[in-house]
Write a protein that holds these residues in place. Structure first.
Motif, PDB file in Angstrom:
ATOM      1  N   HIS A 177       0.801  -1.219   0.000  1.00 48.03           N
ATOM      2  CA  HIS A 177       0.000   0.000   0.000  1.00 48.03           C
ATOM      3  C   HIS A 177       0.832   1.267   0.000  1.00 48.03           C
ATOM      4  O   HIS A 177       0.397   2.298  -0.510  1.00 48.03           O
ATOM      5  CB  HIS A 177      -0.932   0.013   1.219  1.00 48.03           C
ATOM      6  CG  HIS A 177      -1.936  -1.087   1.206  1.00 48.03           C
ATOM      7  ND1 HIS A 177      -2.519  -1.591   2.354  1.00 48.03           N
ATOM      8  CD2 HIS A 177      -2.463  -1.806   0.173  1.00 48.03           C
ATOM      9  CE1 HIS A 177      -3.365  -2.555   2.028  1.00 48.03           C
ATOM     10  NE2 HIS A 177      -3.338  -2.709   0.722  1.00 48.03           N
ATOM     11  N   GLU A 217      -7.077  -3.244  -5.552  1.00 41.91           N
ATOM     12  CA  GLU A 217      -7.572  -1.909  -5.245  1.00 41.91           C
ATOM     13  C   GLU A 217      -7.225  -1.589  -3.788  1.00 41.91           C
ATOM     14  O   GLU A 217      -7.720  -2.259  -2.877  1.00 41.91           O
ATOM     15  CB  GLU A 217      -9.086  -1.827  -5.450  1.00 41.91           C
ATOM     16  CG  GLU A 217      -9.626  -0.414  -5.488  1.00 41.91           C
ATOM     17  CD  GLU A 217      -9.143   0.369  -6.695  1.00 41.91           C
ATOM     18  OE1 GLU A 217      -8.970   1.599  -6.579  1.00 41.91           O
ATOM     19  OE2 GLU A 217      -8.915  -0.254  -7.761  1.00 41.91           O
ATOM     20  N   PRO A 219      -7.205   0.137  -0.045  1.00 41.97           N
ATOM     21  CA  PRO A 219      -8.310   0.672   0.757  1.00 41.97           C
ATOM     22  C   PRO A 219      -8.394   2.189   0.643  1.00 41.97           C
ATOM     23  O   PRO A 219      -7.375   2.875   0.501  1.00 41.97           O
ATOM     24  CB  PRO A 219      -7.939   0.251   2.189  1.00 41.97           C
ATOM     25  CG  PRO A 219      -6.969  -0.871   2.031  1.00 41.97           C
ATOM     26  CD  PRO A 219      -6.231  -0.607   0.760  1.00 41.97           C
ATOM     27  N   ALA A 220      -9.604   2.716   0.689  1.00 46.22           N
ATOM     28  CA  ALA A 220      -9.803   4.163   0.626  1.00 46.22           C
ATOM     29  C   ALA A 220      -9.343   4.817   1.923  1.00 46.22           C
ATOM     30  O   ALA A 220      -9.458   4.239   3.010  1.00 46.22           O
ATOM     31  CB  ALA A 220     -11.284   4.468   0.384  1.00 46.22           C
ATOM     32  N   GLY A 221      -8.807   6.029   1.813  1.00 44.63           N
ATOM     33  CA  GLY A 221      -8.395   6.778   2.994  1.00 44.63           C
ATOM     34  C   GLY A 221      -7.177   6.221   3.693  1.00 44.63           C
ATOM     35  O   GLY A 221      -6.950   6.502   4.885  1.00 44.63           O
TER      36      GLY A 221
END
Length: 334
Positions: A177, A217, A219-221
């Protein structure tokens, strides 16, 4: 210089910065449309510059591996920025090349500078002092850092070999990430598919990086830096410490940063009419440490009332520290 030629050179400079650049990204940077970008790429190919077209979702253009840059032309400010960056990176242990690569790079740049500029830059480096001595470098190999960074940017899974702090080796599949440099070390955060957990791994303990097919994809945020700091603060250590401190979280973090402690604001005490708005703010502090002997002095520096919830051993150390301070305060001048 005619604008098309200047833009072709600008395109080459963008590609030399590494990685794969999409046509839309290059068009935005050059202030042209994607058709013109393809035209400029054709100019570079005609000049025997090995530009590769990469197909797929994350495709675009890149230079062939191993392509050597032409001689650099640096202005005064650019040369100073490069040399100071190399020196500062070496002193703060954030150089990423093995051995003395940063020193040899700086020496090569100095050799091609005009005498006037070289003398002035040497004066800056000779006069420059650092507030902390250089530490032992703990840096990843470029063969690890570069493919991991590419996988982070393009959301690609990787297979790695990892050696933990106890010397145990393992093979893992990771969805990386983010990359984080902290306290002279490099970390990668991501989802470890082998264990099914979010992990923070040191890059210098990684070998044999392989990019796997497919994509993921993230993770958001997501905040990789916050993930690293939280991971360091919650890592398993010999002692688990919990405190309640009367004060604001902002004040406590000036003495206990996120890499050392997790600070959580507590609700105001309840009264028959609800929360007391006049109550002093309180926080709960959690730490995991190998040693307790340094904590009494840090807690005293908070200058705030506190309650030790655990461990009992810390209470005795704080009492002994307070007794020593009292003895020193009462001692007569010799």
């Amino acid at each position: 210089m005619p604008r098309p030629i200047a833009r072709v050179l600008a395109l080459l400079e963008l590609l030399q910065s590494g990685g794969t650049r999409t046509a839309s990204e290059l068009a935005d940077r050059l202030d042209v449309d994607e058709r013109t970008v393809r035209h400029y790429v054709g100019h570079l190919v005609d000049l025997d510059v090995p530009v590769e077209a990469v197909r797929g979702r994350y495709g675009g253009y890149r230079l062939s591996p191993g392509y050597r840059m032409p001689p650099l032309m640096l202005g005064d400010d650019e040369a100073l920025a490069v040399l100071l960056g190399l020196v500062a990176g070496r002193r703060t242990r954030l150089t990423t090349a093995a051995g003395t690569a940063s020193e040899t790079a700086a020496a090569k740049i100095r050799r091609v500078l005009p005498e006037r500029l070289r003398t002035r830059l040497d004066a800056v480096l000779d006069a420059l002092a650092f507030t902390a001595p250089p530490g032992e470098a703990v840096t990843p190999e470029s063969g690890v850092l570069l493919p991991v960074a590419d996988a982070v940017t393009h959301h690609r899974p990787i297979s790695i070999r990892y050696t933990d702090r106890n010397g145990r080796g393992s093979e893992r599949t990771l969805h990386p990430h983010g990359l984080v440099a902290h306290a002279g070390k490099w970390y990668v955060t991501g989802a470890d598919l082998t264990s099914g957990q979010e992990r923070t791994l040191r890059l210098d303990r990684i070998t044999d990086v392989r990019t796997l097919p497919g994509s993921f994809e993230p993770p958001a945020g997501l905040d990789p830096a916050e993930r690293v700091l939280t991971g360091l603060a919650t890592a398993p250590y010999r002692h688990e410490v919990t405190l309640r401190v009367q004060g604001t979280a902002e004040h406590i973090r000036t003495r206990l940063p996120p890499s050392v402690a997790i600070v959580e604001e507590l609700p105001a005490p309840e009264t028959p009419d609800g929360a007391d708005p006049r109550a002093e703010p309180r926080v709960r502090v959690e730490m995991r440490v190998d040693r307790l002997d340094w904590l009494p002095a840090v807690l005293a520096s908070l200058d705030r009332p506190f309650v030790i919830e655990r461990p009992d051993e810390l209470r005795g150390l704080v009492e002994a520290f307070a007794a020593r301070l009292g003895h020193c305060a009462r001692a007569e001048h010799s």
